[in-house]
Write a protein that holds these residues in place. Structure first.
Motif, mmCIF file in Angstrom:
data_model
loop_
_atom_site.group_PDB
_atom_site.id
_atom_site.type_symbol
_atom_site.label_atom_id
_atom_site.label_comp_id
_atom_site.label_asym_id
_atom_site.label_seq_id
_atom_site.Cartn_x
_atom_site.Cartn_y
_atom_site.Cartn_z
ATOM 1 N N LEU A 147 0.828 -1.205 0.000
ATOM 2 C CA LEU A 147 0.000 0.000 0.000
ATOM 3 C C LEU A 147 0.863 1.256 0.000
ATOM 4 C CD1 LEU A 147 -2.702 -1.133 2.580
ATOM 5 C CD2 LEU A 147 -2.904 -1.051 0.098
ATOM 6 N N LEU A 148 1.981 1.196 0.708
ATOM 7 C CA LEU A 148 2.919 2.321 0.683
ATOM 8 C C LEU A 148 3.543 2.484 -0.705
ATOM 9 C CD1 LEU A 148 4.733 1.965 4.122
ATOM 10 C CD2 LEU A 148 3.105 3.721 3.440
ATOM 11 N N ASN A 149 3.834 1.367 -1.347
ATOM 12 C CA ASN A 149 4.365 1.437 -2.716
ATOM 13 C C ASN A 149 3.366 2.104 -3.653
ATOM 14 O OD1 ASN A 149 6.821 0.223 -2.126
ATOM 15 N ND2 ASN A 149 6.005 -1.829 -2.451
ATOM 16 N N GLN A 150 2.098 1.796 -3.486
ATOM 17 C CA GLN A 150 1.060 2.418 -4.305
ATOM 18 C C GLN A 150 1.013 3.928 -4.054
ATOM 19 O OE1 GLN A 150 -2.881 1.269 -3.255
ATOM 20 N NE2 GLN A 150 -3.826 2.435 -4.909
ATOM 21 N N LYS A 151 1.142 4.317 -2.783
ATOM 22 C CA LYS A 151 1.118 5.750 -2.463
ATOM 23 C C LYS A 151 2.322 6.471 -3.062
ATOM 24 C CE LYS A 151 -1.556 5.267 1.700
ATOM 25 N NZ LYS A 151 -2.422 6.244 2.273
ATOM 26 N N VAL A 152 3.457 5.803 -3.104
ATOM 27 C CA VAL A 152 4.639 6.405 -3.724
ATOM 28 C C VAL A 152 4.356 6.694 -5.193
ATOM 29 C CG1 VAL A 152 7.001 5.906 -4.502
ATOM 30 C CG2 VAL A 152 6.367 5.489 -2.145
ATOM 31 N N MET A 153 3.733 5.746 -5.846
ATOM 32 C CA MET A 153 3.432 5.943 -7.267
ATOM 33 C C MET A 153 2.360 7.021 -7.461
ATOM 34 S SD MET A 153 5.551 4.078 -8.775
ATOM 35 C CE MET A 153 4.993 4.242 -10.439
ATOM 36 N N ASP A 154 1.271 6.930 -6.690
ATOM 37 C CA ASP A 154 0.134 7.834 -6.890
ATOM 38 C C ASP A 154 0.420 9.265 -6.456
ATOM 39 O OD1 ASP A 154 -1.276 5.711 -7.901
ATOM 40 O OD2 ASP A 154 -2.440 5.346 -6.078
ATOM 41 N N TYR A 155 1.002 9.416 -5.289
ATOM 42 C CA TYR A 155 1.168 10.758 -4.724
ATOM 43 C C TYR A 155 2.593 11.289 -4.836
ATOM 44 C CZ TYR A 155 -3.322 9.532 -2.715
ATOM 45 O OH TYR A 155 -4.615 9.124 -2.533
ATOM 46 N N GLY A 156 3.510 10.452 -5.298
ATOM 47 C CA GLY A 156 4.897 10.862 -5.413
ATOM 48 C C GLY A 156 5.320 11.077 -6.845
ATOM 49 N N PHE A 157 5.496 9.973 -7.554
ATOM 50 C CA PHE A 157 6.016 10.047 -8.913
ATOM 51 C C PHE A 157 5.043 10.721 -9.884
ATOM 52 C CE2 PHE A 157 8.733 6.384 -7.524
ATOM 53 C CZ PHE A 157 9.930 7.062 -7.617
ATOM 54 N N LEU A 158 3.770 10.358 -9.806
ATOM 55 C CA LEU A 158 2.802 10.914 -10.757
ATOM 56 C C LEU A 158 2.569 12.405 -10.537
ATOM 57 C CD1 LEU A 158 0.206 8.009 -10.969
ATOM 58 C CD2 LEU A 158 2.027 8.571 -12.560
ATOM 59 N N VAL A 159 2.662 12.853 -9.297
ATOM 60 C CA VAL A 159 2.460 14.267 -8.985
ATOM 61 C C VAL A 159 3.781 15.032 -9.078
ATOM 62 C CG1 VAL A 159 1.694 15.862 -7.173
ATOM 63 C CG2 VAL A 159 0.495 13.708 -7.510
ATOM 64 N N GLY A 160 4.881 14.328 -8.917
ATOM 65 C CA GLY A 160 6.185 14.969 -8.962
ATOM 66 C C GLY A 160 6.682 15.428 -7.605
ATOM 67 N N ASP A 161 6.086 14.896 -6.535
ATOM 68 C CA ASP A 161 6.476 15.269 -5.169
ATOM 69 C C ASP A 161 7.565 14.301 -4.689
ATOM 70 O OD1 ASP A 161 6.673 16.204 -2.603
ATOM 71 O OD2 ASP A 161 4.620 15.703 -2.012
ATOM 72 N N TYR A 162 8.815 14.630 -5.000
ATOM 73 C CA TYR A 162 9.913 13.723 -4.697
ATOM 74 C C TYR A 162 10.289 13.741 -3.215
ATOM 75 C CZ TYR A 162 10.101 13.207 -9.673
ATOM 76 O OH TYR A 162 9.757 12.929 -10.959
ATOM 77 N N LYS A 163 9.941 14.785 -2.521
ATOM 78 C CA LYS A 163 10.147 14.804 -1.072
ATOM 79 C C LYS A 163 9.272 13.730 -0.425
ATOM 80 C CE LYS A 163 9.852 17.759 2.995
ATOM 81 N NZ LYS A 163 9.422 19.039 3.536
ATOM 82 N N TYR A 164 8.045 13.619 -0.891
ATOM 83 C CA TYR A 164 7.129 12.585 -0.391
ATOM 84 C C TYR A 164 7.671 11.192 -0.729
ATOM 85 C CZ TYR A 164 2.875 9.872 0.305
ATOM 86 O OH TYR A 164 1.971 8.941 0.731
ATOM 87 N N VAL A 165 8.208 11.053 -1.927
ATOM 88 C CA VAL A 165 8.766 9.765 -2.356
ATOM 89 C C VAL A 165 9.888 9.349 -1.412
ATOM 90 C CG1 VAL A 165 10.057 8.582 -4.184
ATOM 91 C CG2 VAL A 165 8.137 10.059 -4.779
ATOM 92 N N ILE A 166 10.782 10.267 -1.104
ATOM 93 C CA ILE A 166 11.907 9.950 -0.225
ATOM 94 C C ILE A 166 11.414 9.597 1.176
ATOM 95 C CG2 ILE A 166 13.937 10.935 0.920
ATOM 96 C CD1 ILE A 166 14.445 12.474 -1.714
ATOM 97 N N GLN A 167 10.415 10.328 1.678
ATOM 98 C CA GLN A 167 9.889 10.045 3.013
ATOM 99 C C GLN A 167 9.274 8.650 3.089
ATOM 100 O OE1 GLN A 167 7.175 13.281 3.594
ATOM 101 N NE2 GLN A 167 8.734 14.634 4.477
#
Length: 102
Positions: free
Chosen positions: A43-63
């Motif tokens: 589920l965390l992996n899905q959030k990385v894709m949905d809210y990180g990579f697709l939106v471009g929020d790399y700070k969120y991706v790192i967290q």
């Protein structure tokens, strides 16, 4: 007759594991805890894709990636404690059976 000997076998089994009751409970709790965390990681992996990579929020991706790293480290620690405890129970139960047979 068979049913009675089966009950005796269960009584013997429970008397054998009674000294390890708390360790067995610890192993089961660690098993459930690590399984629950393992279920949460996709589920965390899905959030990385949905809210990180697709939106471009790399700070969120790192967290989230750091969170996943710490969760995986926690799972490894739980599994290590679980296996050490399981091996301890196994060796002591085997020794107990050996002493009872002598």
């Amino acid at each position: 007759m068979l049913l009675n000997s089966s009950k005796d076998n269960f009584k013997n089994l429970f008397s054998l594991i009674r000294p390890f009751k708390y360790k067995i409970i610890l192993v089961l709790l660690l098993l459930l805890l690590s399984a629950g965390v393992n279920i949460y990681i996709p589920l965390l992996n899905q959030k990385v894709m949905d809210y990180g990579f697709l939106v471009g929020d790399y700070k969120y991706v790192i967290q989230v990636i750091l969170l996943i790293f710490f969760l995986k480290t926690f799972i490894i620690a739980c599994d290590l404690v679980k296996e050490i405890t399981r091996a301890d129970i196994s060796s002591k139960a085997t020794l107990s059976l050996y002493k009872a047979a002598i």
